[in-house]
Design a protein around this motif. Structure first.
Motif, short mmCIF file in Angstrom:
data_model
loop_
_atom_site.label_atom_id
_atom_site.label_comp_id
_atom_site.label_asym_id
_atom_site.label_seq_id
_atom_site.Cartn_x
_atom_site.Cartn_y
_atom_site.Cartn_z
N UNK A 90 0.81 -1.21 0.00
CA UNK A 90 0.00 0.00 0.00
C UNK A 90 0.85 1.27 0.00
N UNK A 91 2.11 1.17 0.34
CA UNK A 91 2.93 2.36 0.49
C UNK A 91 3.76 2.72 -0.73
N UNK A 92 3.56 2.07 -1.85
CA UNK A 92 4.34 2.37 -3.05
C UNK A 92 3.45 3.03 -4.10
N UNK A 93 4.09 3.74 -5.00
CA UNK A 93 3.39 4.36 -6.12
C UNK A 93 3.72 3.60 -7.40
N UNK A 94 3.08 4.00 -8.48
CA UNK A 94 3.25 3.27 -9.74
C UNK A 94 4.69 3.34 -10.23
#
Length: 462
Positions: free
Chosen positions: A54-58
């Motif tokens: 949940x803590x990462x971006x694309x």
């Protein structure tokens, strides 16, 4: 001059959040100032964890897909992220309509976007919190108490929470009042004569907010920070503190808020203000409310106890008159001493008894019902951690002729009233026993039997 004061203020704020550190500051002018260690327990060492999905971006997901050492997509999800089991990794692949045996480096474009959306829509367990290193309630109390003068101190550490897959902990502290010394100076200050039409200016100072992120003070961009906004939104009037609409609470108060997280969401690259996330704002508000409830309980107790104590003083003013009048009615045969004791006991019972003395610091008891709090009175400090703070060993050696920390702590913890006299009496008796230690009138040799007669000493011839 402003830069020097700002540097000292920054160092003092750093010491508050790091009371386990001994710091020596050497100014450009050659002045040396030492900040001794006030808390003698090291903070727990944080552990390294893998990133949470949940803590990462694309963009981060695309980079991880290219840098991974796994050959399969399911293995990449299970090995490179925390809280993702092999079974959950297969469910994510099915939701993204991708093969679990697909090569991670071949996933890009729409496939990567589908994988990212599938990760966000899948229910995943919250990340572990052993990667955090909060300050702790006792350490906050120690730092705030040593650097800020006041009458009441309290600290709160919230349970770990998660925002966007990143664990974080919110801690709050509060110092209220001016301290016994400053309060006495304010009472001795005489009013100044005013001209006609001029009014006395009330120095209603606003509360000061000190903000921290991972033990580092945040000095600039206060109004843009989520901590400052949470302080403004808190209704401090509920807890007995005056506050204007849309402003900080008024009064001698310092509010301490610290955020410990593996990824603090700053508003800009300068890292001077924390972004306003709902989860973070909620935790800050709950911590501030808990501090406010304890402060409100302290203020209400103080007000009620002072009112009862004033009533007791009024009763005691008339005890002598009542005893004299009763003695005259009895023709001087009344046991006045016993009657005085009974009337004093009645007055104390009717005005709260020992509870009133305890709240006002007359008994030396701790603040009942106020956990992790310190109350400062002219007689000393009270609270469950006050003894450890007052008697904590220090590494600095005092100069010759100056009282050491042990002597100061002994003065603060010295018994009062009857207990002091009893202790002094016991010490006098002990000293007397040491002085009059009995000694045998005739020394005997242990090697000889008890019945052996002693030889008389020969006199020298003149």
């Amino acid at each position: 001059m402003g830069s020097r004061s700002a540097s000292r203020s920054y160092i003092e704020q750093t010491i508050i959040a790091n009371p386990h550190v001994k710091l020596t500051y050497l100014s450009p002018e050659g002045e040396t100032k030492e900040y001794p260690r006030t808390f003698h327990e090291l903070p727990p060492a944080p552990r390294e964890i893998k990133p949470h999905p949940y803590g990462i971006e694309l963009g981060m997901l695309l980079k991880m897909l290219q840098d991974t050492k796994s050959h399969w997509l399911s293995g990449f999800l299970a090995s490179d992220f925390s809280r993702v089991s092999p079974h959950l990794a297969e469910d994510i692949c099915k939701a993204a309509k991708l093969s679990p045996r697909a090569r991670p480096r071949d996933i890009h474009g729409e496939a990567a976007e589908g994988l990212y959306k599938a990760i966000q829509s899948t229910k995943i367990m919250a990340p572990p919190t052993n990667c955090l290193s909060p300050i702790g309630e006792k350490a906050i109390l120690s730092g705030v108490y040593q650097q800020i003068k006041g009458e009441f101190y309290t600290a709160v550490t919230r349970p770990p929470a998660v925002y966007r897959g990143n664990p974080f902990v919110i801690e709050a502290g509060l110092a209220y009042g001016r301290g016994p010394e400053q309060a006495g100076e304010g009472q001795e200050k005489k009013p100044v004569a005013l001209a006609e039409g001029e009014q006395q200016q009330d120095d209603h100072e606003l509360a000061r907010v000190i903000r921290y992120a991972n033990r580092v003070p945040l000095v600039h961009q206060q109004s843009a920070c989520a901590i400052y906004k949470a302080v403004l939104d808190t209704t401090w009037r509920t807890y007995g503190v005056t506050q204007s609409k849309g402003a900080l609470p008024a009064g001698p108060m310092v509010i301490f808020v610290h955020m410990a997280s593996v990824w603090v969401p700053f508003t800009s690259e300068s890292k001077e203000a924390i972004a306003d996330y709902d989860e973070i704002r909620k935790e800050i508000t709950l911590a501030l409310r808990e501090c406010g409830r304890r402060l409100g309980a302290f203020l209400r107790r103080q007000e009620r106890a002072q009112s009862e104590y004033r009533r007791r003083d009024i009763f005691e003013l008339y005890i002598e008159e009542v005893v004299d009048a009763c003695n005259r009615l009895k023709g001087g045969k009344l046991p006045t001493k016993k009657l005085k004791e009974q009337l004093h006991k009645i007055a104390m019972t009717r005005t709260g008894g020992e509870k009133t003395d305890e709240v006002l610091g007359k008994t030396g008891g701790g603040p009942e019902g106020l956990p992790h709090s310190i109350i400062v009175t002219p007689e000393g400090i009270e609270g469950e951690v006050s003894v450890s703070i007052a008697t904590a060993p220090t590494e600095a050696v005092p100069p010759e002729g100056a009282p050491g920390e042990e002597e100061k702590a002994a003065k603060r913890t010295r018994p009062k009233g009857r207990a002091r006299h009893e202790e002094s009496g016991k010490s006098k008796d002990a000293r007397a026993m040491r002085r009059v230690k009995p000694t045998p009138r005739h020394k005997t040799d242990a090697s000889k039997p008890a019945g052996t007669p002693r030889k008389s000493a020969k006199r020298r011839k003149a």
